[in-house]
Scaffold this active site. Structure first.
Site, short mmCIF file in Angstrom:
data_model
loop_
_atom_site.label_atom_id
_atom_site.label_comp_id
_atom_site.label_asym_id
_atom_site.label_seq_id
_atom_site.Cartn_x
_atom_site.Cartn_y
_atom_site.Cartn_z
N CYS A 128 -18.99 85.44 -49.46
CA CYS A 128 -19.63 84.60 -50.48
C CYS A 128 -18.57 83.97 -51.37
O CYS A 128 -18.02 84.63 -52.26
CB CYS A 128 -20.59 85.43 -51.32
SG CYS A 128 -21.80 86.37 -50.35
N GLN A 304 -17.37 52.30 -14.51
CA GLN A 304 -16.15 52.53 -15.29
C GLN A 304 -16.46 52.84 -16.76
O GLN A 304 -15.79 53.66 -17.39
CB GLN A 304 -15.25 51.30 -15.20
CG GLN A 304 -13.83 51.55 -15.65
CD GLN A 304 -12.94 50.34 -15.40
OE1 GLN A 304 -13.04 49.35 -16.13
NE2 GLN A 304 -12.11 50.39 -14.38
N GLN A 362 -25.05 59.55 -25.59
CA GLN A 362 -25.01 58.18 -25.11
C GLN A 362 -25.03 58.13 -23.58
O GLN A 362 -25.72 57.30 -22.98
CB GLN A 362 -23.76 57.48 -25.64
CG GLN A 362 -23.72 55.99 -25.41
CD GLN A 362 -24.76 55.25 -26.24
OE1 GLN A 362 -25.17 55.73 -27.29
NE2 GLN A 362 -25.20 54.09 -25.77
N GLU A 389 -15.97 75.73 -44.22
CA GLU A 389 -14.62 76.30 -44.30
C GLU A 389 -13.55 75.22 -44.50
O GLU A 389 -12.48 75.25 -43.90
CB GLU A 389 -14.33 77.16 -43.07
CG GLU A 389 -15.26 78.37 -43.00
CD GLU A 389 -14.78 79.42 -42.04
OE1 GLU A 389 -13.59 79.76 -42.07
OE2 GLU A 389 -15.61 79.91 -41.26
#
Length: 405
Positions: A128, A304, A362, A389
């Site tokens: 904490c 491609q 996508q 973090e």
């Protein structure tokens, strides 16, 4: 100290394959369910404990791996399985690192086992640090710890937020202000033992991702803990505060270890490994889909535009892993992060996870946007890596300061 190597040894490969099997057979099939339930997956933590994955012994073995690769390898495989469930399994580790970074040998031996429990009675722990008005700005922390000399007790008051396992933990590690005039240098860490009066759970957060991991506020109202619950002990704290005061009087910039930052410094490469695991999982789903999805008479990987995206994704994941492994090896070898290598690994891997999971959606097109396919969940999970973090902005600040020296 082992030399740096990019090749896992036979023991490490065996552990990796064991973890991968658990992630594939136990975590993956349950991931969507626990994401929807937004609850701690106690049955899966219990299963991990029975197998020895959720245990002090296992994490100690990985933490003390002389190559430094045990922890990042473990994190990558578990987070490949599912980020939310994995964080429920490894979230206790942040509290354990907090004790390892700041505690005495006696405190380490006493409290870390209490954080895990055993296979028949699983426990979790919480670290904490963040507060409603003090996230990245640890100097703005308001939670106070006042020493009651007559009773040899510390009295804690304040509210913590964004605490993984907060309120449901057996042991809470709380960072608090002991000298407000010293800013972040006047902080210390405290153990709050199980069932201590005055500690309660506040708001439980409903999150965008990592929903299977419990995140909540922790409220501290006149919480009294024994003097021995101050990590590192009072003598060490008094010496550190005295040095900081002398430096402050002299007008010098004192590099005194901050309790929260010491924990985050040790854990940043591990967070990078978590991000690598999530990115790799999404990449593999996208790669398999591209090989089997036929449009205009051929698999879309033969286009491609799709193939180049996958090439970039694979390259970025490998680059992120290498940064994580370098930082992990340096930490184990006792080499200081003079160029902010720990922050570099966390920054790059976090950004890669967001980008790769987005590219995976996508590539899958409309399917990727649905919950029928896991990349939608992975993309939501990946968003946390650039935030917790130490945000990406904080990592860039740390890196830029290192460059300016």
């Amino acid at each position: 100290m082992a030399e740096f190597t990019l090749e896992l040894n036979d023991d490490q490969k065996q552990v990796r394959d064991w973890l991968h099997g658990f992630a594939a057979e136990v975590m993956r099939p349950a991931a969507a369910e626990w994401d929807e339930r937004e609850e701690t997956p106690w049955p899966i933590i219990q299963e991990a404990a029975k197998l020895g994955i959720y245990s002090l012994d296992f994490y100690a073995q990985q933490f003390f791996d002389p190559t430094g690769l045990g922890v990042p390898m473990t994190m990558e495989e578990l987070f490949w399985g599912d980020a939310g469930i994995a964080l429920s399994i490894v979230g206790t580790g942040l509290a354990a690192v907090g004790v390892l970074a700041n505690g005495t040998e006696e405190q380490i031996g006493t409290w870390i086992p209490e954080m895990y429990g055993d296979a028949n009675d699983v426990k979790v722990a919480a670290f904490c640090s963040s507060e409603p008005d003090a996230g990245s700005d640890v100097a703005a922390m308001r939670t106070r710890a006042v020493y009651d000399e007559a009773k040899d007790e510390w009295v804690l008051n304040g509210t913590k937020t964004w605490a993984t396992n907060g309120g449901i933990a057996n042991v809470h590690v709380v960072v608090a202000v002991v000298d407000s005039e010293l800013g972040s240098r006047g902080h210390a860490s405290f153990i709050v033992p199980p069932n201590t009066p005055g500690l309660s759970q506040g708001q439980k957060f409903q999150k965008h991702g990592i929903r299977a991991s419990h995140t909540a506020e922790v409220v501290l109202e006149d919480v009294r803990v024994p003097g021995g619950c101050l990590l590192g002990g009072k003598d060490k704290l008094d010496e550190r505060l005295a040095r900081a005061r002398e430096k402050a009087k002299a007008g010098g910039g004192e590099r005194v270890k901050n309790a929260a930052m010491a924990t985050f410094e040790a854990s940043r490469p591990a967070v990078g490994a978590m991000a690598v695991g999530t990115a790799r999982a999404a990449y593999e789903v996208a790669l398999d889909y591209a090989k089997t999805r036929v449009q205009f008479g051929r698999p879309i990987i033969e286009n491609q535009g799709v193939a180049f995206q996958l090439a970039d994704m694979a390259t970025q994941i490998d680059a992120a892993r290498l940064l994580v492994w370098r930082a992990s090896w340096m930490a184990t070898a006792g080499k200081p992060f003079t160029a902010a290598e720990g922050s570099m690994s966390k920054l790059y891997a976090s950004e890669v996870a967001k980008q790769v999971t987005g590219q995976a959606i996508q590539i899958l097109g409309g399917n990727g946007y649905t919950r029928e396919y896991p990349v939608e969940r992975m993309h939501r999970d990946a968003a946390i890596y650039t935030i917790f973090e130490g945000t990406s902005e904080i990592q860039r600040m740390v890196i830029s300061r290192a460059l300016a020296k």
